[in-house]
Design an enzyme around this catalytic site. Sequence first.
Site, PDB file in Angstrom:
ATOM      1  N   MET A  30       0.462  -1.437   0.104  1.00 60.51           N
ATOM      2  CA  MET A  30       0.286   0.225   0.118  1.00 60.51           C
ATOM      3  C   MET A  30       0.965   1.247  -0.448  1.00 60.51           C
ATOM      4  O   MET A  30       0.083   2.291   0.621  1.00 60.51           O
ATOM      5  CB  MET A  30      -0.778   0.393   1.295  1.00 60.51           C
ATOM      6  CG  MET A  30      -1.973  -1.389   1.365  1.00 60.51           C
ATOM      7  SD  MET A  30      -3.276  -0.933   2.228  1.00 60.51           S
ATOM      8  CE  MET A  30      -2.178  -0.597   3.528  1.00 60.51           C
ATOM      9  N   ALA A  32       4.328   3.805   0.842  1.00 60.34           N
ATOM     10  CA  ALA A  32       5.006   4.264   2.336  1.00 60.34           C
ATOM     11  C   ALA A  32       5.748   3.220   2.174  1.00 60.34           C
ATOM     12  O   ALA A  32       6.046   2.666   3.714  1.00 60.34           O
ATOM     13  CB  ALA A  32       3.906   4.320   3.216  1.00 60.34           C
ATOM     14  N   HIS A  34       9.235   0.790   2.712  1.00 58.25           N
ATOM     15  CA  HIS A  34      10.579   0.813   4.094  1.00 58.25           C
ATOM     16  C   HIS A  34      11.306   0.407   3.415  1.00 58.25           C
ATOM     17  O   HIS A  34      10.852  -1.295   2.986  1.00 58.25           O
ATOM     18  CB  HIS A  34      10.118   1.111   5.512  1.00 58.25           C
ATOM     19  CG  HIS A  34       9.089   0.116   5.674  1.00 58.25           C
ATOM     20  ND1 HIS A  34       9.101  -1.471   5.959  1.00 58.25           N
ATOM     21  CD2 HIS A  34       7.731  -0.033   5.737  1.00 58.25           C
ATOM     22  CE1 HIS A  34       7.853  -2.041   5.824  1.00 58.25           C
ATOM     23  NE2 HIS A  34       7.226  -1.223   6.620  1.00 58.25           N
ATOM     24  N   HIS A  37       9.451  -3.706   2.745  1.00 54.35           N
ATOM     25  CA  HIS A  37       9.280  -4.297   1.079  1.00 54.35           C
ATOM     26  C   HIS A  37      10.414  -4.153   0.665  1.00 54.35           C
ATOM     27  O   HIS A  37      10.033  -5.265  -0.286  1.00 54.35           O
ATOM     28  CB  HIS A  37       8.266  -2.798   1.174  1.00 54.35           C
ATOM     29  CG  HIS A  37       6.925  -2.532   1.597  1.00 54.35           C
ATOM     30  ND1 HIS A  37       7.061  -0.857   2.191  1.00 54.35           N
ATOM     31  CD2 HIS A  37       6.390  -2.840   1.907  1.00 54.35           C
ATOM     32  CE1 HIS A  37       6.169  -0.918   2.630  1.00 54.35           C
ATOM     33  NE2 HIS A  37       5.544  -1.993   2.832  1.00 54.35           N
ATOM     34  N   GLY A 149       5.044 -10.403   4.275  1.00 54.68           N
ATOM     35  CA  GLY A 149       5.886 -10.333   5.245  1.00 54.68           C
ATOM     36  C   GLY A 149       5.456 -11.329   6.602  1.00 54.68           C
ATOM     37  O   GLY A 149       4.561 -10.790   6.377  1.00 54.68           O
ATOM     38  N   GLN A 155      -2.197 -12.005   8.337  1.00 53.59           N
ATOM     39  CA  GLN A 155      -2.831 -12.036   6.436  1.00 53.59           C
ATOM     40  C   GLN A 155      -2.534 -13.467   6.109  1.00 53.59           C
ATOM     41  O   GLN A 155      -2.979 -12.839   4.750  1.00 53.59           O
ATOM     42  CB  GLN A 155      -2.177 -10.315   6.770  1.00 53.59           C
ATOM     43  CG  GLN A 155      -2.548  -9.742   5.305  1.00 53.59           C
ATOM     44  CD  GLN A 155      -1.292  -8.033   5.053  1.00 53.59           C
ATOM     45  OE1 GLN A 155      -2.920  -7.403   5.019  1.00 53.59           O
ATOM     46  NE2 GLN A 155      -0.548  -8.124   3.859  1.00 53.59           N
ATOM     47  N   ARG A 189       3.990   2.556   9.107  1.00 59.34           N
ATOM     48  CA  ARG A 189       2.470   3.954  10.320  1.00 59.34           C
ATOM     49  C   ARG A 189       3.961   3.979  11.405  1.00 59.34           C
ATOM     50  O   ARG A 189       3.489   4.911  11.832  1.00 59.34           O
ATOM     51  CB  ARG A 189       1.795   2.759  11.376  1.00 59.34           C
ATOM     52  CG  ARG A 189       0.931   2.463  10.481  1.00 59.34           C
ATOM     53  CD  ARG A 189       0.437   1.260  11.197  1.00 59.34           C
ATOM     54  NE  ARG A 189      -0.942   0.240  10.731  1.00 59.34           N
ATOM     55  CZ  ARG A 189      -2.302   0.248  10.305  1.00 59.34           C
ATOM     56  NH1 ARG A 189      -2.530   1.830  10.832  1.00 59.34           N
ATOM     57  NH2 ARG A 189      -2.526  -0.252   9.049  1.00 59.34           N
TER      58      ARG A 189
HETATM   59  O1  PAF Z   1      -0.018  -5.922   3.539  1.00 60.31           O
HETATM   60  C1  PAF Z   1      -0.370  -4.652   3.128  1.00 60.31           C
HETATM   61  O2  PAF Z   1       0.580  -3.672   2.424  1.00 60.31           O
HETATM   62  C2  PAF Z   1      -2.310  -5.083   2.305  1.00 60.31           C
HETATM   63  O3  PAF Z   1      -2.268  -4.985   3.579  1.00 60.31           O
HETATM   64  C3  PAF Z   1      -1.633  -5.606   1.354  1.00 60.31           C
HETATM   65  C4  PAF Z   1      -1.401  -7.114   1.226  1.00 60.31           C
HETATM   66  C5  PAF Z   1      -1.326  -5.038  -0.114  1.00 60.31           C
HETATM   67  C6  PAF Z   1      -3.350  -5.466   0.665  1.00 60.31           C
HETATM   68  O4  PAF Z   1      -3.745  -4.395   0.193  1.00 60.31           O
END
Ligand code: PAF
Length: 283
Positions: A30, A32, A34, A37, A149, A155, A189
Amino acid sequence: MWAFHRLSTLKDFLNRQRAEGRSIGFVPTMGALHEGHLSLIRRSKDAQEVAICSIFVNPTQFNDPTDLLKYPRTEAEDLYLLHQTGCAAAFLPSEPEVYPAGQGVGPDFRFGVLDKTMEGEFRPGHFKGVAQVVHRLLQMVEPDSIYMGQKDFQQVAIVREMIKQANLPVRLVMCPTAREENGLAMSSRNVRLSGAQRSRAALIYEMLQDVRARAHGDNLPALEVEALQRLRGEPGFRPEYFSVVDGKTLQPVRSLADSDYVVVCVACWVGDVRLIDNLIIKE
Ligand code: PAF
């Protein structure tokens, strides 16, 4: 590096790559961005020829509208970092591109107990939105592998289940949590924490490590209570859960002997920033 806003141009690019026999690794984000990612992009590049990163702030996964408004948006820096990391293409679709009018938001997945506990309990509807968007992104990108991650352990469990239910031909790779020097899990965040909060937030990881070091026999519930009390005692901290769970079912585990795969997970507010983290304590 290429940057695509339209699915049609992304598809042209992907078709060319596949025609030349290249495999595709995908990192959904999403923005932002760092180091966490970027470590996923590197991992993708190690195993696949072409790394694709999507940047889409998915409105359907925010149960709190203020959280969506406050979500950091740093597109120019993100593109620069992706380029530096050797990502082949960024995909920045608009909302109508992801959720075309009249087509709904995709299948209605059912996750049983997986989305009822921990994040599911405190962020109702969140995982429904995550599953929808990742399903849609996987339909658009059709990668060989998707990289996610471990910081978002629940998730990853939800996405694994969604892939299974939708029978998608993609491999899910869970990568280790990237941490700041003091142990705080990297998160988009974290930029909203003050310097002092950022250093004190290292306590969250310390508590996870403490539980891992002291877990034996059936003392897990007592350790959970102790950790919650310790976090509650810290000014400005408000823990939501601190749970030792089975890594597959995400159901509570009382004793290490109850499961082969045990994870301790935590969510804690530090000021007005909600942080999550986890540690695998038995695998
Ligand atoms: O972890 C995230 O940044 C989000 O939940 C994802 C997997 C990109 C789905 O919008």
